[in-house]
Design a protein around this motif. Structure first.
Motif, PDB file in Angstrom:
ATOM      1  N   ASN A 212       5.053 -10.020  10.552  1.00 13.71           N
ATOM      2  CA  ASN A 212       6.371 -10.675  10.597  1.00 13.71           C
ATOM      3  C   ASN A 212       6.711 -11.486   9.346  1.00 13.71           C
ATOM      4  O   ASN A 212       7.848 -11.938   9.206  1.00 13.71           O
ATOM      5  N   TYR A 213       5.766 -11.670   8.448  1.00 13.25           N
ATOM      6  CA  TYR A 213       6.047 -12.438   7.227  1.00 13.25           C
ATOM      7  C   TYR A 213       5.150 -11.901   6.119  1.00 13.25           C
ATOM      8  O   TYR A 213       3.919 -11.909   6.245  1.00 13.25           O
ATOM      9  N   MET A 214       5.770 -11.454   5.047  1.00  7.94           N
ATOM     10  CA  MET A 214       4.995 -10.829   3.978  1.00  7.94           C
ATOM     11  C   MET A 214       5.550 -11.234   2.623  1.00  7.94           C
ATOM     12  O   MET A 214       6.769 -11.277   2.420  1.00  7.94           O
ATOM     13  N   THR A 215       4.654 -11.534   1.720  1.00 11.00           N
ATOM     14  CA  THR A 215       5.008 -11.864   0.341  1.00 11.00           C
ATOM     15  C   THR A 215       4.062 -11.125  -0.600  1.00 11.00           C
ATOM     16  O   THR A 215       2.849 -11.125  -0.390  1.00 11.00           O
ATOM     17  N   VAL A 216       4.619 -10.510  -1.619  1.00 11.10           N
ATOM     18  CA  VAL A 216       3.830  -9.833  -2.652  1.00 11.10           C
ATOM     19  C   VAL A 216       4.387 -10.255  -4.004  1.00 11.10           C
ATOM     20  O   VAL A 216       5.598 -10.165  -4.236  1.00 11.10           O
ATOM     21  N   ILE A 217       3.522 -10.737  -4.887  1.00 12.73           N
ATOM     22  CA  ILE A 217       3.940 -11.170  -6.219  1.00 12.73           C
ATOM     23  C   ILE A 217       3.085 -10.455  -7.258  1.00 12.73           C
ATOM     24  O   ILE A 217       1.856 -10.547  -7.231  1.00 12.73           O
ATOM     25  N   ASN A 218       3.736  -9.737  -8.165  1.00 14.02           N
ATOM     26  CA  ASN A 218       3.064  -9.033  -9.261  1.00 14.02           C
ATOM     27  C   ASN A 218       3.465  -9.672 -10.583  1.00 14.02           C
ATOM     28  O   ASN A 218       4.643  -9.973 -10.794  1.00 14.02           O
ATOM     29  N   ARG A 219       2.507  -9.829 -11.471  1.00 15.83           N
ATOM     30  CA  ARG A 219       2.783 -10.364 -12.803  1.00 15.83           C
ATOM     31  C   ARG A 219       1.988  -9.569 -13.837  1.00 15.83           C
ATOM     32  O   ARG A 219       0.785  -9.360 -13.684  1.00 15.83           O
ATOM     33  N   TYR A 235       6.430  -9.245 -17.244  1.00 13.01           N
ATOM     34  CA  TYR A 235       7.232  -8.868 -16.080  1.00 13.01           C
ATOM     35  C   TYR A 235       6.714  -9.616 -14.855  1.00 13.01           C
ATOM     36  O   TYR A 235       5.501  -9.815 -14.688  1.00 13.01           O
ATOM     37  N   GLU A 236       7.650 -10.012 -13.988  1.00 11.88           N
ATOM     38  CA  GLU A 236       7.301 -10.643 -12.718  1.00 11.88           C
ATOM     39  C   GLU A 236       8.138 -10.014 -11.612  1.00 11.88           C
ATOM     40  O   GLU A 236       9.370  -9.971 -11.695  1.00 11.88           O
ATOM     41  N   GLY A 237       7.482  -9.501 -10.590  1.00 16.00           N
ATOM     42  CA  GLY A 237       8.170  -8.910  -9.454  1.00 16.00           C
ATOM     43  C   GLY A 237       7.783  -9.616  -8.174  1.00 16.00           C
ATOM     44  O   GLY A 237       6.588  -9.842  -7.912  1.00 16.00           O
ATOM     45  N   LYS A 238       8.779  -9.980  -7.365  1.00 17.46           N
ATOM     46  CA  LYS A 238       8.530 -10.697  -6.118  1.00 17.46           C
ATOM     47  C   LYS A 238       9.193  -9.965  -4.956  1.00 17.46           C
ATOM     48  O   LYS A 238      10.295  -9.440  -5.078  1.00 17.46           O
ATOM     49  N   PHE A 239       8.506  -9.979  -3.833  1.00 18.54           N
ATOM     50  CA  PHE A 239       9.035  -9.414  -2.599  1.00 18.54           C
ATOM     51  C   PHE A 239       8.690 -10.355  -1.461  1.00 18.54           C
ATOM     52  O   PHE A 239       7.525 -10.686  -1.242  1.00 18.54           O
ATOM     53  N   ARG A 240       9.710 -10.816  -0.743  1.00 22.13           N
ATOM     54  CA  ARG A 240       9.525 -11.651   0.442  1.00 22.13           C
ATOM     55  C   ARG A 240      10.247 -10.995   1.609  1.00 22.13           C
ATOM     56  O   ARG A 240      11.378 -10.538   1.475  1.00 22.13           O
ATOM     57  N   TYR A 252      14.157  -9.559  -2.954  1.00 20.69           N
ATOM     58  CA  TYR A 252      13.509  -8.772  -4.010  1.00 20.69           C
ATOM     59  C   TYR A 252      13.970  -9.330  -5.356  1.00 20.69           C
ATOM     60  O   TYR A 252      15.144  -9.655  -5.531  1.00 20.69           O
ATOM     61  N   SER A 253      13.071  -9.389  -6.303  1.00 27.10           N
ATOM     62  CA  SER A 253      13.452  -9.778  -7.666  1.00 27.10           C
ATOM     63  C   SER A 253      12.564  -9.077  -8.676  1.00 27.10           C
ATOM     64  O   SER A 253      11.370  -8.874  -8.439  1.00 27.10           O
ATOM     65  N   ASN A 254      13.165  -8.689  -9.777  1.00 31.14           N
ATOM     66  CA  ASN A 254      12.463  -8.111 -10.919  1.00 31.14           C
ATOM     67  C   ASN A 254      12.923  -8.869 -12.157  1.00 31.14           C
ATOM     68  O   ASN A 254      14.113  -8.837 -12.495  1.00 31.14           O
TER      69      ASN A 254
END
Length: 290
Positions: A212-219, A235-240, A252-254
């Motif tokens: 029910n709650y997920m966060t992934v952060i790539n750098r 580069y930084e990519g975020k997904f909540r 979502y952000s890129n």
């Protein structure tokens, strides 16, 4: 129930603060600090405010500190990340918009593994604290949707140093993956006036997991030497994502990253300390400004 949630959060924060204080107390030999800006694109959907998805721009500022610890022959490292970001997004018809504000803090700790090829691998755990809000100026009754979460999970990093002529270039990739925690989500249709003025606070704090709650952060970053500092680009990519109480929140952000990195452990070090720090810099040769 609220007391149980509060006790859990207090215990988690206390353990990570203790770990951070112990690690930093033993980590005076090497420390890298980075200050950077981010800018890119974002997509926001918050059904508490509207069922319409919004797309727009995202920008922010971040401060990072990476520390090499004496403990375990320099194999244990800590990393602190403080980021503030803002997004402005509009609907497809451009007749309505939302604004998102988020402040996040990450504490990460790693065990370093050095391969013979020169690649450094880091594996460990992390704690993440998020707080912010999404604001829709067109809504009259419920114009804002608050966000708050405390999570613990896994973290990993890979770092490699290559040379372009005489100049060393550090390439670093990191992944943050919160697994379990607590987060705030009101009931469907409930107003903040009911919750905070009338005391209707039933079912507003939830246990979070991948379900029910997920966060992934790539750098992914490159550190290019410039005098005694380094220019950081990447580069930084975020997904909540959140699903609870028949409400859905997705972000979502890129983003493009640009900043500076420097060795902040040498500012007030004695000659003896600098000699010791040289050992730590050699050990952490594949990260940051070392």
């Amino acid at each position: 129930m609220d007391r149980m949630y509060g006790g859990f959060c207090f215990l988690v924060v206390s353990l990570f603060v203790f770990a951070a204080s112990v690690a930093d107390a033993r980590a005076e030999e090497g420390r890298t600090t980075s200050l950077y800006l981010t800018a890119g694109r974002a997509q926001i959907k918050d059904t508490y405010l509207s069922v319409i998805p919004y797309k727009g721009v995202d920008w922010g500022v971040g401060l990072e500190r990476f520390t090499v610890s004496r403990f375990g022959w320099h194999r244990w490292n800590t990393r602190h990340l403080l980021e503030g970001e803002m997004a402005y997004a509009s609907s497809n018809r451009r007749n309505t918009s939302v604004m998102s504000y988020m402040l996040s803090y990450e504490f990460l700790f790693y065990r370093r593994y050095e391969l013979r090829c020169g690649l450094n691998l880091f594996a460990g755990g992390m704690m993440m604290l998020d707080a912010g809000a999404v604001y829709n100026p067109r809504n009259s009754n419920n114009p804002a949707s608050a966000k708050a979460a405390l999570n613990i999970g896994l973290s990993g990093m890979a770092s490699y140093r290559l040379h372009m002529g005489r100049y060393p270039v550090n390439i670093t990739y990191s992944l943050s993956l919160p697994a379990v925690g607590m987060f705030f989500c009101p009931q469907y249709g409930a107003s903040y006036y009911e919750m905070f003025s009338l005391g209707n606070r039933q079912d507003w704090i939830h246990f979070g997991s991948f379900a029910n709650y997920m966060t992934v952060i790539n750098r992914l970053t490159l550190d290019l030497p410039v005098n005694r500092r380094s220019l950081r680009v990447g580069y930084e990519g975020k997904f909540r994502s959140m699903h609870e109480n028949h409400l859905v929140y997705k972000y979502y952000s890129n983003s493009f990253v640009v900043g500076i990195t420097w060795d902040s452990s040498l500012a007030a070090a004695s000659p003896r300390a600098k000699r010791k720090q040289a050992v730590a810099r050699a050990v952490a040769d594949g990260y940051g400004n070392y």
